[in-house]
Design a protein around this motif. Structure first.
Motif, mmCIF file in Angstrom:
data_model
loop_
_atom_site.group_PDB
_atom_site.id
_atom_site.type_symbol
_atom_site.label_atom_id
_atom_site.label_comp_id
_atom_site.label_asym_id
_atom_site.label_seq_id
_atom_site.Cartn_x
_atom_site.Cartn_y
_atom_site.Cartn_z
ATOM 1 N N TYR A 46 138.165 19.566 56.428
ATOM 2 C CA TYR A 46 136.814 19.399 57.118
ATOM 3 C C TYR A 46 135.819 20.170 56.840
ATOM 4 C CZ TYR A 46 140.807 17.432 60.275
ATOM 5 O OH TYR A 46 141.348 16.494 61.356
ATOM 6 N N CYS A 47 134.721 19.381 56.250
ATOM 7 C CA CYS A 47 133.217 19.784 55.629
ATOM 8 C C CYS A 47 132.477 18.876 56.466
ATOM 9 C CB CYS A 47 133.894 19.924 54.720
ATOM 10 S SG CYS A 47 132.320 20.885 53.251
ATOM 11 N N THR A 48 131.809 19.638 56.406
ATOM 12 C CA THR A 48 130.089 19.270 57.544
ATOM 13 C C THR A 48 128.748 18.998 57.209
ATOM 14 O OG1 THR A 48 129.808 21.603 58.562
ATOM 15 C CG2 THR A 48 130.431 20.215 59.881
ATOM 16 N N ASN A 50 127.811 17.852 53.428
ATOM 17 C CA ASN A 50 127.907 17.054 52.278
ATOM 18 C C ASN A 50 127.341 16.238 51.024
ATOM 19 O OD1 ASN A 50 129.095 14.264 52.595
ATOM 20 N ND2 ASN A 50 126.803 12.987 53.787
ATOM 21 N N CYS A 51 127.815 17.707 49.876
ATOM 22 C CA CYS A 51 127.721 18.003 48.596
ATOM 23 C C CYS A 51 127.762 16.804 47.869
ATOM 24 C CB CYS A 51 128.265 18.997 48.171
ATOM 25 S SG CYS A 51 127.493 20.187 49.779
ATOM 26 N N ALA A 52 126.268 15.896 47.227
ATOM 27 C CA ALA A 52 126.799 15.001 46.926
ATOM 28 C C ALA A 52 127.727 14.817 45.510
ATOM 29 C CB ALA A 52 125.135 14.760 45.648
ATOM 30 N N TYR A 53 127.960 16.514 45.269
ATOM 31 C CA TYR A 53 129.318 16.146 44.105
ATOM 32 C C TYR A 53 130.422 16.714 44.298
ATOM 33 C CZ TYR A 53 128.222 20.990 45.512
ATOM 34 O OH TYR A 53 128.142 22.379 45.989
ATOM 35 N N CYS A 54 130.749 17.373 45.738
ATOM 36 C CA CYS A 54 132.338 17.195 45.874
ATOM 37 C C CYS A 54 132.547 16.100 47.271
ATOM 38 C CB CYS A 54 131.786 18.692 46.907
ATOM 39 S SG CYS A 54 133.244 19.084 47.899
ATOM 40 N N GLY A 55 133.640 16.095 46.784
ATOM 41 C CA GLY A 55 135.368 15.273 46.930
ATOM 42 C C GLY A 55 135.786 15.793 48.234
ATOM 43 N N ILE A 56 135.514 16.455 49.134
ATOM 44 C CA ILE A 56 136.152 16.847 50.324
ATOM 45 C C ILE A 56 134.329 16.457 51.063
ATOM 46 C CG2 ILE A 56 137.842 18.330 49.990
ATOM 47 C CD1 ILE A 56 136.348 20.848 51.222
ATOM 48 N N ARG A 57 133.084 15.963 50.644
ATOM 49 C CA ARG A 57 132.448 16.121 51.315
ATOM 50 C C ARG A 57 132.395 15.219 52.686
ATOM 51 N NH1 ARG A 57 128.407 11.245 49.907
ATOM 52 N NH2 ARG A 57 127.390 13.116 49.575
ATOM 53 N N ARG A 58 131.177 14.886 54.240
ATOM 54 C CA ARG A 58 131.553 14.571 54.893
ATOM 55 C C ARG A 58 132.123 13.323 55.116
ATOM 56 N NH1 ARG A 58 126.356 16.118 57.137
ATOM 57 N NH2 ARG A 58 125.907 13.915 56.535
ATOM 58 N N LEU A 158 121.204 17.909 46.409
ATOM 59 C CA LEU A 158 122.250 17.959 46.398
ATOM 60 C C LEU A 158 123.170 18.343 47.518
ATOM 61 C CD1 LEU A 158 123.567 18.990 42.670
ATOM 62 C CD2 LEU A 158 123.288 16.691 43.046
ATOM 63 N N LYS A 159 122.852 19.901 47.709
ATOM 64 C CA LYS A 159 123.471 19.740 48.649
ATOM 65 C C LYS A 159 123.228 19.915 50.935
ATOM 66 C CE LYS A 159 125.204 23.901 49.094
ATOM 67 N NZ LYS A 159 126.891 23.662 48.811
ATOM 68 N N GLY A 160 121.064 19.739 50.776
ATOM 69 C CA GLY A 160 120.996 18.939 51.544
ATOM 70 C C GLY A 160 120.098 20.770 52.005
#
Ligand code: 5AD
Ligand code: FES
Length: 328
Positions: A46-48, A50-58, A158-160
């Motif tokens: 689970y991840c709150t 929303n990093c643009a590179y990451c597959g488990i982003r929200r 990318l990370k916000g």
């Protein structure tokens, strides 16, 4: 340019094989042939964030989400201890169930169940100073917090979240007394290797995690190009030359974009491997990037495979907890 800046520039311009040889020599001078093993548990996807590179982003709604229970985590650590592992890394997305008092209770559970004869590393993103302090008091010895990219504008895009916030959190970790780890991905679109290495040098980390960015199809960066393994090998080698005592893993991402990527990283100055000791089902779901290796191997079967790979580069798997030698 600062002193470390011009040194980094010299290293960046050096032929890769020469750089790797120098780094390998520097690594063996401190660690001999030892490659420390860390048992990795990916405890929640689970991840709150929303990093643009990451597959488990929200926003990746296609991903099935899981959380390990404290009982499952304790059980896995118990199995690891039976196999002689003396260093565990618990990592997860930014998940409210793994923050604040719940995370502190987990650390307490682990130490109360198994004592303190092993190193415990957490990696759950930016937390408050007080939480970091309480976790340290509860027996968490090490913390990993990659800065991901040193470019403040790119970082925020990318990370916000702000790069300065992450650096502040890293400084808190050091101040509290953790062995503190940081690092970055190589090959993010528009990123600069020398800026990443300069920030890394200024942070004086105990542990350095570097891996190649691999575009994930369910992210905004799905069409970005992949720069391959070379920039990671270069960055690992330069990190070793800058920080002879640091613990530097041969990352799973390195082993994913090239079949022998981890062996190459171990020949470029890396001295740590971090096999995931969780179950197959969870491994598959912790999909930061596509094609992740070892997902059809059960938890501990990777260890035999790894020890053969490590011997192929004239090193040996070492079960000691492997404190950063820069410290007593
Ligand atoms: N490719 C490679 N590494 C990634 N990470 C996250 N997404 C990706 C990706 N697409 C890395 C980040 C994070 C670590 C756990 O995984 O650097 O800190
Ligand atoms: Fe940020 Fe996964 S969404 S690291």
């Amino acid at each position: 340019m600062s002193n470390s800046g011009s040194l980094i520039q010299d290293y960046i311009n050096m032929p890769l094989n020469e750089l790797m040889e120098r780094a390998d020599t520097a690594c063996r001078k401190v660690y001999g042939s030892a490659v420390f093993i860390r048992g990795l548990l990916e405890v929640t996807n689970y991840c709150t964030m929303n990093c643009a590179y990451c597959g488990i982003r929200r926003d990746n709604a296609k991903l099935l989400r899981y959380r390990m229970s404290n009982e499952e985590i304790l059980q896995t650590i118990k199995q690891g201890l039976h196999r002689g592992i003396k260093s565990f890394v618990l990592q997860g997305g930014v998940d409210p169930e793994f923050q604040g008092s719940k995370l502190i209770a987990l650390a307490d559970d682990i130490r109360n169940s198994f004592g303190s004869d092993f190193a415990l590393t957490f990696s759950f993103g930016v937390l408050s100073y007080d939480t970091y302090r309480a976790l340290f008091a509860a027996g968490v010895n090490r913390y990993l917090l990659r800065f991901e990219t040193a470019d403040a504008t790119l970082h925020e895009a990318l990370k916000g979240t702000e790069l300065s916030e992450r650096i502040r959190a890293f400084m808190h970790l050091k101040e509290i007394g953790y062995e503190a780890g940081t690092g970055f991905m190589t090959g993010l679109p528009g990123d600069s290797l020398s800026s990443n290495l300069e920030l890394l040098a200024s942070l004086e980390p105990d542990m350095i995690g570097i891996g190649p960015f691999i575009p994930h199809p369910e992210t905004p960066l799905k069409h970005a190009s992949c720069q391959g393994l070379e920039p990671t090998l270069r960055a690992v080698a330069i990190s070793r030359l800058l920080f002879p005592y640091a613990n530097i893993p041969a990352t799973t991402a390195a082993g994913t974009i090239e079949q022998n990527g981890r062996e190459l990283a171990l020949s470029a100055g890396a001295n740590v491997v971090m096999p995931n000791i969780g179950t197959k089902a969870y491994k598959q779901l912790y999909e930061l990037y596509p094609g992740k290796i070892c997902v059809s191997e059960d938890g501990f079967s990777c260890i035999n495979c790894l020890s053969v790979r490590i011997r192929s580069v004239n090193k040996n798997l070492d079960y000691r907890r492997g404190n950063s030698r820069g410290r007593v």
